[in-house]
Design a protein around this motif. Structure first.
Motif, PDB file in Angstrom:
ATOM      1  N   LYS A 226       1.048  -5.854   0.176  1.00  0.00           N
ATOM      2  CA  LYS A 226       1.611  -4.700  -0.822  1.00  0.00           C
ATOM      3  C   LYS A 226       0.519  -4.326  -1.628  1.00  0.00           C
ATOM      4  O   LYS A 226       0.108  -5.415  -2.405  1.00  0.00           O
ATOM      5  CB  LYS A 226       3.025  -5.110  -1.351  1.00  0.00           C
ATOM      6  N   GLY A 228       0.655  -1.782  -4.146  1.00  0.00           N
ATOM      7  CA  GLY A 228       1.389  -0.998  -5.300  1.00  0.00           C
ATOM      8  C   GLY A 228       1.012   0.503  -5.001  1.00  0.00           C
ATOM      9  O   GLY A 228       1.390   0.818  -3.685  1.00  0.00           O
ATOM     10  N   GLY A 231      -0.289   1.541  -1.340  1.00  0.00           N
ATOM     11  CA  GLY A 231       0.236   1.421  -0.078  1.00  0.00           C
ATOM     12  C   GLY A 231       0.608   0.110   0.369  1.00  0.00           C
ATOM     13  O   GLY A 231       0.747  -0.959  -0.394  1.00  0.00           O
ATOM     14  N   PHE A 246       2.502   6.708  -1.197  1.00  0.00           N
ATOM     15  CA  PHE A 246       3.114   8.099  -1.535  1.00  0.00           C
ATOM     16  C   PHE A 246       2.704   8.446  -2.910  1.00  0.00           C
ATOM     17  O   PHE A 246       2.687   7.698  -3.769  1.00  0.00           O
ATOM     18  CB  PHE A 246       4.635   8.136  -1.269  1.00  0.00           C
ATOM     19  N   GLU A 250       5.151   7.066 -11.699  1.00  0.00           N
ATOM     20  CA  GLU A 250       5.660   5.733 -11.736  1.00  0.00           C
ATOM     21  C   GLU A 250       6.736   5.674 -13.223  1.00  0.00           C
ATOM     22  O   GLU A 250       5.923   6.020 -14.386  1.00  0.00           O
ATOM     23  CB  GLU A 250       4.797   4.616 -11.889  1.00  0.00           C
ATOM     24  N   PRO A 253       8.210  -0.019 -12.559  1.00  0.00           N
ATOM     25  CA  PRO A 253       7.752  -0.593 -11.291  1.00  0.00           C
ATOM     26  C   PRO A 253       8.728  -1.657 -10.872  1.00  0.00           C
ATOM     27  O   PRO A 253       8.610  -1.926  -9.732  1.00  0.00           O
ATOM     28  CB  PRO A 253       6.308  -1.190 -11.789  1.00  0.00           C
ATOM     29  N   GLY A 257       8.513  -4.034  -4.829  1.00  0.00           N
ATOM     30  CA  GLY A 257       8.162  -5.104  -3.838  1.00  0.00           C
ATOM     31  C   GLY A 257       9.544  -5.533  -3.143  1.00  0.00           C
ATOM     32  O   GLY A 257       9.371  -5.447  -1.954  1.00  0.00           O
ATOM     33  N   ASN A 282       6.866   1.980   2.489  1.00  0.00           N
ATOM     34  CA  ASN A 282       6.293   2.530   1.338  1.00  0.00           C
ATOM     35  C   ASN A 282       7.100   3.640   0.666  1.00  0.00           C
ATOM     36  O   ASN A 282       6.992   3.849  -0.664  1.00  0.00           O
ATOM     37  CB  ASN A 282       4.922   3.389   1.498  1.00  0.00           C
TER      38      ASN A 282
END
Ligand code: ATP
Length: 315
Positions: A226, A228, A231, A246, A250, A253, A257, A282
């Motif tokens: 992952k 962030g 992607g 994409f 934000e 957050p 995950g 994603n």
């Protein structure tokens, strides 16, 4: 083909609404929001319509009820969530530092999380699972590690599969017994879901490609890294597939995950290609960060299809 099952903490999250002076002054708070990494993960599995269940413990209070109602509403089997009249459901107070980082005040030490145990209901759920999702953050808890250890051999023997999200801090890998359980789970992991920094905790290799190769050599079948907002990347014996993230604004957050991992897993179990599964995952991660509250941005496939059609990817 059996439920996706996980084990671990359920809590509520309450957030500061200003970055200012943290919790050192009175201010409006927002919440409670259902939370806990395993809860966020399994809620997303349920939201996608896949059979799901969780082994956990809450108190006999509104924070517990809030979580149980949400999980039930999204289709998660909560028969193995023990309700402890004598304990409170855990809570976490979150604030944003002026630099954009997060700081937490946890109220978990004496909460119901500590009562997670191998109950008969947990045994029934785990014995029928088709897939176990292991959360690294739970492994230092002896009762959770014990259930993981006793579930894995039979699960693998009946053709079940295992995913592993390390979500750990460096300290957990310092002592010998901590490292031992992480590596024993890794050795039976079909799908490993680290973020960039976590990868380095599992390998002496600093180079990403070498660290990935070492994990595949150790028997991990698929790895999804992952990244962030950038992607994610998928690795297996056949090579590497990258998928850009994409473009979204934000807001919060937390939970990205977990929603990402749940979505990749379910998409693959439904027979989607690696590319399709990465795109869906994603999208699920990106949608999660656009709203306040870790579980508030969970997605159905219809939500994801709509989002993908309307949102551009980072170039
Ligand atoms: P967390 O611990 O906060 O739940 P994580 O560190 O395990 O997350 P991240 O890489 O931060 O994982 O996020 C998971 C996925 O969510 C990313 O791979 C990406 O697809 C998506 N994502 C996260 N943040 C953003 C962002 N700002 N913009 C777009 N997509 C994002």
């Amino acid at each position: 083909e059996g439920k996706i099952v996980t084990i671990g903490e359920i809590l509520v999250e309450i957030m500061a609404t200003t970055a200012g002076n943290g919790f050192l002054e009175p201010q409006p708070l927002i919440g409670p929001f259902p939370s806990g990494a395993p809860a966020i993960f399994i809620d997303q599995v349920g939201k996608l319509g896949h059979p799901a269940g969780i082994v956990a413990a809450v108190g006999d209070d509104d924070f517990g009820t809030l979580n149980l109602e949400r999980l039930k509403q999204d289709g998660v089997d909560v028969s193995a969530v023990a309700i402890h009249p004598g304990a409170a459901t855990g809570s976490a107070f979150v604030r944003y530092r002026p630099d954009g980082g997060r700081a937490f005040v946890y109220n978990m030490r004496d909460s119901a999380v500590g009562r997670i145990a191998a109950t008969p209901e947990a045994g029934t759920l785990l014995a029928a699972a088709g897939h176990l999702h292991v959360m690294g953050s739970g492994l230092p808890v002896p009762a959770i590690a014990g259930m993981v250890r006793s579930t894995l051999p039979a699960l693998k023997a009946r053709g079940g599969t295992v995913s592993f999200d390390p979500n750990i801090r460096r300290e957990m890998m310092r002592d010998e017994s901590g490292r031992a359980i992480f590596h024993s789970v890794l050795s039976v992991t079909d799908l490993f879901l680290p973020s960039g920094e976590e990868l380095s905790l599992f390998s002496d290799e600093i180079d990403e490609a070498k660290a990935i190769a070492a994990l595949l050599d150790a028997g991990v079948k698929e790895i999804v890294l992952k990244r962030g907002e950038a992607g994610a990347s998928h690795f297996d014996r056949n090579g590497r597939t990258d998928m850009p993230g994409f473009v979204v604004a934000e807001v919060d957050p937390t939970g990205a995950g977990d929603c990402f991992g749940a979505t990749f897993l379910v998409a693959r179990r439904l027979g989607k290609s690696v590319l399709e599964a990465l795109r869906y995952a994603n999208a699920a991660g990106a949608r999660t960060v656009t709203v306040q509250g870790p579980m508030e941005g969970s997605s159905s496939f219809a939500d994801l299809d709509r989002f993908i059609a309307q949102t551009s990817v980072r170039t």
